[in-house]
Design a protein around this motif. Structure first.
Motif, PDB file in Angstrom:
ATOM      1  N   ILE A 193      -6.817  -5.054   5.530  1.00 40.44           N
ATOM      2  CA  ILE A 193      -6.008  -4.077   4.044  1.00 40.44           C
ATOM      3  C   ILE A 193      -5.157  -4.289   3.348  1.00 40.44           C
ATOM      4  O   ILE A 193      -4.421  -3.371   2.349  1.00 40.44           O
ATOM      5  CB  ILE A 193      -4.816  -3.065   5.745  1.00 40.44           C
ATOM      6  CG1 ILE A 193      -5.099  -1.692   5.197  1.00 40.44           C
ATOM      7  CG2 ILE A 193      -3.527  -3.402   5.828  1.00 40.44           C
ATOM      8  CD1 ILE A 193      -4.390  -0.158   5.833  1.00 40.44           C
ATOM      9  N   ASP A 231      -5.413  -2.262  -0.011  1.00 34.85           N
ATOM     10  CA  ASP A 231      -5.249  -1.256  -0.128  1.00 34.85           C
ATOM     11  C   ASP A 231      -3.318  -1.198  -0.297  1.00 34.85           C
ATOM     12  O   ASP A 231      -2.894  -0.746  -1.235  1.00 34.85           O
ATOM     13  CB  ASP A 231      -5.776  -0.537   1.284  1.00 34.85           C
ATOM     14  CG  ASP A 231      -6.529  -0.377   1.240  1.00 34.85           C
ATOM     15  OD1 ASP A 231      -7.764  -0.216   0.123  1.00 34.85           O
ATOM     16  OD2 ASP A 231      -7.697  -0.548   1.860  1.00 34.85           O
ATOM     17  N   THR A 232      -2.673  -1.431   0.537  1.00 36.19           N
ATOM     18  CA  THR A 232      -1.278  -2.062   0.373  1.00 36.19           C
ATOM     19  C   THR A 232      -0.681  -2.205  -0.543  1.00 36.19           C
ATOM     20  O   THR A 232       0.130  -1.609  -1.048  1.00 36.19           O
ATOM     21  CB  THR A 232      -0.829  -2.659   1.690  1.00 36.19           C
ATOM     22  OG1 THR A 232      -2.133  -2.678   3.005  1.00 36.19           O
ATOM     23  CG2 THR A 232       0.753  -2.381   1.996  1.00 36.19           C
ATOM     24  N   ASN A 233      -1.280  -3.156  -1.228  1.00 37.24           N
ATOM     25  CA  ASN A 233      -0.787  -3.565  -3.262  1.00 37.24           C
ATOM     26  C   ASN A 233      -1.052  -2.194  -3.375  1.00 37.24           C
ATOM     27  O   ASN A 233      -0.130  -2.241  -3.957  1.00 37.24           O
ATOM     28  CB  ASN A 233      -2.258  -4.655  -3.101  1.00 37.24           C
ATOM     29  CG  ASN A 233      -1.328  -5.862  -2.665  1.00 37.24           C
ATOM     30  OD1 ASN A 233      -0.193  -6.110  -2.114  1.00 37.24           O
ATOM     31  ND2 ASN A 233      -2.166  -6.749  -2.505  1.00 37.24           N
ATOM     32  N   PHE A 283      -1.038   0.742  -3.053  1.00 37.60           N
ATOM     33  CA  PHE A 283      -0.005   1.958  -2.287  1.00 37.60           C
ATOM     34  C   PHE A 283       1.331   1.223  -3.469  1.00 37.60           C
ATOM     35  O   PHE A 283       1.921   2.043  -3.774  1.00 37.60           O
ATOM     36  CB  PHE A 283      -0.392   1.895  -1.438  1.00 37.60           C
ATOM     37  CG  PHE A 283       1.235   2.693  -0.828  1.00 37.60           C
ATOM     38  CD1 PHE A 283       0.902   4.115  -0.831  1.00 37.60           C
ATOM     39  CD2 PHE A 283       2.207   2.821   0.236  1.00 37.60           C
ATOM     40  CE1 PHE A 283       2.220   5.065  -0.785  1.00 37.60           C
ATOM     41  CE2 PHE A 283       3.145   3.244   0.579  1.00 37.60           C
ATOM     42  CZ  PHE A 283       3.484   4.273  -0.513  1.00 37.60           C
ATOM     43  N   PRO A 322       8.559   5.002   1.171  1.00 34.25           N
ATOM     44  CA  PRO A 322       8.127   5.731  -0.776  1.00 34.25           C
ATOM     45  C   PRO A 322       6.598   6.922   0.626  1.00 34.25           C
ATOM     46  O   PRO A 322       6.038   6.286   0.999  1.00 34.25           O
ATOM     47  CB  PRO A 322       7.863   5.103  -1.605  1.00 34.25           C
ATOM     48  CG  PRO A 322       8.662   3.715  -0.606  1.00 34.25           C
ATOM     49  CD  PRO A 322       8.645   4.360   0.453  1.00 34.25           C
ATOM     50  N   TRP A 335      -4.623   4.336   2.905  1.00 37.66           N
ATOM     51  CA  TRP A 335      -5.009   3.818   3.760  1.00 37.66           C
ATOM     52  C   TRP A 335      -3.660   2.957   4.253  1.00 37.66           C
ATOM     53  O   TRP A 335      -2.680   2.229   4.812  1.00 37.66           O
ATOM     54  CB  TRP A 335      -5.845   2.818   4.810  1.00 37.66           C
ATOM     55  CG  TRP A 335      -7.317   3.331   3.767  1.00 37.66           C
ATOM     56  CD1 TRP A 335      -8.151   2.879   3.044  1.00 37.66           C
ATOM     57  CD2 TRP A 335      -7.726   4.707   4.591  1.00 37.66           C
ATOM     58  NE1 TRP A 335      -8.840   3.558   2.634  1.00 37.66           N
ATOM     59  CE2 TRP A 335      -8.950   4.539   3.672  1.00 37.66           C
ATOM     60  CE3 TRP A 335      -7.599   5.386   4.957  1.00 37.66           C
ATOM     61  CZ2 TRP A 335      -9.588   6.235   3.826  1.00 37.66           C
ATOM     62  CZ3 TRP A 335      -8.322   6.729   5.164  1.00 37.66           C
ATOM     63  CH2 TRP A 335      -9.374   6.426   4.893  1.00 37.66           C
ATOM     64  N   GLY A 336      -3.117   2.226   3.010  1.00 37.91           N
ATOM     65  CA  GLY A 336      -2.001   0.827   2.543  1.00 37.91           C
ATOM     66  C   GLY A 336      -0.923   1.750   3.301  1.00 37.91           C
ATOM     67  O   GLY A 336      -0.009   1.745   3.713  1.00 37.91           O
ATOM     68  N   MET A 337      -0.878   3.038   2.783  1.00 42.97           N
ATOM     69  CA  MET A 337       0.444   3.930   3.060  1.00 42.97           C
ATOM     70  C   MET A 337       0.534   4.133   4.191  1.00 42.97           C
ATOM     71  O   MET A 337       1.905   4.139   4.228  1.00 42.97           O
ATOM     72  CB  MET A 337       0.546   5.224   1.757  1.00 42.97           C
ATOM     73  CG  MET A 337       1.350   6.087   2.507  1.00 42.97           C
ATOM     74  SD  MET A 337       1.760   7.586   1.370  1.00 42.97           S
ATOM     75  CE  MET A 337       0.967   8.615   2.348  1.00 42.97           C
ATOM     76  N   PHE A 370      -0.552   2.437   6.479  1.00 39.92           N
ATOM     77  CA  PHE A 370      -0.413   1.250   7.515  1.00 39.92           C
ATOM     78  C   PHE A 370       1.025   0.519   7.147  1.00 39.92           C
ATOM     79  O   PHE A 370       2.183   0.649   7.764  1.00 39.92           O
ATOM     80  CB  PHE A 370      -0.393   0.397   6.494  1.00 39.92           C
ATOM     81  CG  PHE A 370      -0.894  -1.161   7.275  1.00 39.92           C
ATOM     82  CD1 PHE A 370      -1.245  -1.341   8.058  1.00 39.92           C
ATOM     83  CD2 PHE A 370      -0.572  -2.901   6.277  1.00 39.92           C
ATOM     84  CE1 PHE A 370      -1.184  -2.719   8.770  1.00 39.92           C
ATOM     85  CE2 PHE A 370      -0.355  -3.617   7.022  1.00 39.92           C
ATOM     86  CZ  PHE A 370      -0.739  -3.832   7.903  1.00 39.92           C
TER      87      PHE A 370
END
Lengths: 366, 498
Positions: free
Chosen positions: A4, A7-9, A11, A46, B60-62, B64
């Motif tokens: 993941i 995706d986190t990066n 975001f 956020p 998904w990152g958010m 997570f």
């Protein structure tokens, strides 16, 4: 590397405004709430909220469960407990019960603040008592229970009066052991925070709230970095006064603004009580940027250059936006002393900008 | 990183035991595959909506980040995670104590039974794990072709409209639409009925003005039947999929978003029942068979944690489990039907017990055929509301708070149903795909008494425009007046009626 992580990066980069700039408008900073009596804070979280067709949430009624009479308010001042499907993102703010130390840690993590390298650690020594040893003499209040019994047991076994079937251990005077201490010279890091605030008529409640919240976080962080921290509060309009914390946040004066009066007072305070050799000095000044015309601003710059900046670790100026303030002072500061790397200025236009401002002030780690 | 997700021998043994208890209870479930995961894997899978792989997207990152923060600050942790699939996949948190693992396993068998047997799930894709990873592959391919920013931006646009589907659609056969052939026939006829005649008689037998009149009448009739769409279309996404100005990859992305929305829709429609059902069975199995005496306190603590409700908030787990228990009790004792309802003897009602023992059969029946709305509509009784201290609340403008409004049964039920209708979302349908005869799109908000959040609505219209490619409009009611909000690609406007 987790699956993941990309995706986190992504975001995070959106939140920081690095990519997908048009999405930035939907980013909410989450809330940053100061302690309210009990240690309740909100952690900034956020969120990006994609718009869709939804009900206006302010007037929706609904069904609940529990005690209460007709007309009584229900629950907290939270939004309505909606019956949203489970795939929606939930609350944006989490309320946590944490200690101040944890709070500072969270803050440091969220804002990626560097640890502060205190200066003057070598020059300031304090005597500290450490309980490191055991002594045969001492006051009863320091008696070491277990050691005493051990000594008694040893004596009884040696003298043959110990009976394992009837294990009675009776300490006598000679068995008693006491904790003892050594006095050591340890370096100590001292810091003083000097808050200065403009309380002239143009600073309204909202502006003071911003200052209050910001100073709470500054306090929290600096306290986690120094062993011994003092705080002083100065308010000023055309004159400056040294006040206590409560007055600082609640007083409301009117009249003109002469910033140099506060700087003067700060300078005297430092000279009298806080020698820069022993103390890490953090002056924070908040105002709406209005200053009395004429040469007062020039005098401020001079005071900063000659006295305050050399004495301080950093000098921070936060300009809060108000309906009346012209906001000129920050420009003058940038012009006058802006090139000095110890001078940090930031504009705080709304509550949302408190966090970035703290990052400006503390982000350099000095 | 890749740790073994197999169950430990101890948990595996319990899994077999619990599975047997579940079978003995009469639960009929998809086989459940449990995996043992660490908290960050758990949070990751939860962020992906329960699936091991999803297409790349920031949200998904958010999720997570949020879960990680909640976990690390000790605010919340996820106990169970189960997905509707055949076989069912469920995840257990490695660090949980055994009693929690037992509870979760028992709970999950309840969910799996519900997925398999509740009719609202009957049309969901049972190979969704595969489908979703295929979606991920397709979207990655589009990203390779178009660039990540472009595709992601388009996904965001689709997500903005994701809730404009018709959850009931899978249960109806496609309506009788007039086929193009019949329309063609009608168009031919529109030439008018011409009688055979010798050429010199033509203008007398088939006078030109009569032919023209007939032709006009028939064309008019065709026009009428060619309203576009014929009936208002509730599946807005489908309408956009077929008629929006989209490129091929965009159509593909939109269809993926739509398919996933349909897959998740029944879970929103049966939240109360589904959680209630699973809780009912975990409580039943745990207390009767599974618990060791030493685990009782921990179990009670966690059980009440999930079922507890903070003041004023309706907890779906709580309402669900209590309603199932209530139904079971009523059908066991025969407290239903006309005779029961018309009985006015308070004492008699209190003592009422016909020993019918139909409770178990009844709740199994209920879990197969109902969704939250029909469940509440049919089984919420006045006694139940009293017993569980239910109330209605409203927003008080003076104090700016939500206040307790009353405890009247019929208004509680009404408000409850209202809250559940369309999963708490506004109903919006395509009213006219050729609005103003200019190829513009008119959506209509079916008024239910609550206004839309306007700033969101206008921004959603901007996204709608990106899919439709022509000006878009939304008819809704603002401050008591019918208004049409519009967006033409550069500017918003607001007219007072269609």
């Amino acid at each position: 590397m987790r699956k993941i992580d990309p995706d986190t990066n992504r975001f995070r980069n959106i939140v920081r405004g690095k990519i997908r700039e048009n999405l930035k408008q939907y980013v909410s900073q989450g809330e940053l709430l100061a302690r309210q009596g009990k240690k309740v804070v909100s952690v900034p979280l956020p969120q990006i909220d994609i718009p869709n067709f939804r009900f206006g949430d302010s007037q929706q009624g609904g069904v609940g469960m529990g005690d209460g009479e007709v007309g009584e308010p229900i629950g907290e001042e939270q939004g309505p407990p909606g019956a949203e499907a489970g795939d929606q993102p939930g609350e944006h703010v989490i309320e946590v019960d944490v200690s101040l130390e944890e709070l500072a840690e969270i803050l440091g993590e969220e804002l990626e603040l560097p640890r502060i390298e205190p200066r003057g650690t070598e020059s300031v020594k304090v005597e500290k008592d450490r309980y490191t040893g055991i002594n045969r003499n001492g006051p009863e209040s320091l008696r070491h229970f277990r050691r005493t019994f051990k000594a008694a047991l040893r004596r009884q076994i040696a003298s043959g009066s110990y009976d394992p079937k009837n294990p009675k251990v009776i300490p006598v005077r000679e068995d008693r052991r006491y904790r003892s201490w050594n006095t050591k010279q340890v370096p100590q890091s001292n810091a003083v925070i000097i808050y200065m605030m403009d309380v002239s008529g143009s600073m309204g409640n909202e502006q003071k709230d911003i200052v209050r919240i910001e100073s709470f976080w500054l306090d929290t962080w600096l306290q986690s970095q120094y062993e011994n921290i003092e705080t002083r509060y100065i308010i000023h309009d055309a004159q400056a006064k040294l006040v206590d914390a409560h007055t600082f946040f609640h007083v409301r004066e009117s009249g003109g603004t002469k910033i140099s009066s506060a700087y003067n007072l700060a300078k005297e305070l430092i000279q009298k009580e806080f020698s820069p050799v022993e103390w890490n000095i953090y002056p924070f000044h908040f105002s709406d940027g209005d200053n009395w015309g004429g040469d007062d601003t020039a005098q401020c710059i001079r005071l900063l250059q000659e006295d305050l900046i050399p004495a301080s670790n950093v000098f921070c100026y936060g300009q809060v936006k108000s309906a009346y303030g012209s906001g000129q002072f920050i420009k003058d500061l940038r012009e006058g002393v802006g090139q000095d790397e110890k001078v940090l200025v930031s504009e705080i236009n709304s509550r949302d900008e408190i966090l970035p401002s703290i990052k400006t002030f503390l982000g350099k780690g000095c | 990183m890749l740790r073994n997700r197999e169950l430990t021998p101890e948990i595996e043994e319990w899994r077999q035991t619990i599975r047997q208890y579940a079978v003995d209870c009469g639960l009929d479930f998809f086989e459940v595959l449990y995996e043992l995961v660490d908290y960050d894997e758990m949070n990751m899978i939860a962020s992906y909506g329960g699936f091991p792989v999803r297409y790349p997207h920031w949200r998904w990152g958010m999720q997570f980040e949020e879960l990680q923060k909640q976990y690390s600050y000790g605010l919340a942790k996820i106990y169970e995670l189960v997905i509707n699939n055949d076989p069912c996949y469920a995840y257990l948190m490695r660090c949980n104590p055994l009693v929690d693992q037992k509870l979760v396993m028992a709970h999950v068998y309840g969910h799996s039974d519900f997925f398999k047997n509740n009719c609202w799930f009957a049309h969901t894709n049972r190979k969704m794990v595969d489908t979703i990873s295929n979606h991920a592959v397709r979207i990655r391919r589009h990203i390779d072709d178009q660039g990540q920013d472009v595709v992601e931006e388009f996904i965001d646009v689709c997500l903005s409209l994701e809730n404009l589907i018709d959850p009931h659609l899978p249960y109806f056969a496609a309506g009788e639409k007039q086929s193009e052939e019949t329309l063609d026939l009608a168009r031919n006829e529109a030439q008018g009925v011409r009688f055979a005649a010798k050429p010199y008689m033509e203008e007398f037998v088939n006078p030109a003005e009569v032919l023209a009149k007939e032709k006009a009448a028939i064309l008019n009739k065709i026009d009428e039947s060619e309203k576009f769409p014929e009936d208002p279309e509730k599946d807005v996404l489908n309408f956009l999929l077929h008629h929006g100005q989209l490129r091929r990859w965009q159509r593909d992305v939109l269809s993926i978003i739509r398919e996933e929305a349909y897959y998740f829709a029944p879970q929103g429609m049966t939240k109360i029942m589904n959680e209630g059902w699973a809780s009912y069975w975990h409580s039943n199995m745990m207390t009767r068979n599974i618990l060791d005496a030493s685990e009782l306190i921990d179990y009670a603590d966690h059980h009440s944690g999930t079922l507890g409700s903070s003041p004023g908030v309706l907890n779906p787990y709580k309402v669900g489990i209590e309603l199932f228990r209530d139904i079971k009790m009523r059908w066991d004792m025969g407290r239903h039907g006309k005779e029961w309802e018309s009985c006015e003897d308070v004492h008699g009602k209190k003592e009422w017990d016909r020993d019918e023992d139909l409770g178990l059969k009844k709740i199994y029946e209920v879990r197969s055929t109902h969704n939250d709305i029909t469940f509440i509509d049919e089984f919420l009784t006045e006694e139940f509301c009293d017993q569980h201290k239910m109330f209605t609340y409203k927003f008080d403008r003076q104090t700016g708070k939500y206040i307790l409004d009353g405890r009247d049964f019929s208004s509680i039920k009404l408000a409850f149903l209202d809250q559940l209708s369309n999963c708490g979302r506004p109903r919006i349908q395509v009213q006219d795909g050729n609005y103003g005869n200019r190829g513009e799109l008119l959506l209509k908000h079916i008024w239910s008494g609550t206004p839309l959040k306007l700033d969101y609505a206008t921004r959603t219209l901007e996204n709608l425009y990106k899919l439709w490619g022509r000006p878009v409009f939304l008819e809704t009611i603002i401050e008591g007046k019918t208004k049409v909000l519009g967006f033409n690609g550069s500017a918003h406007d607001e007219k007072s009626s269609a």
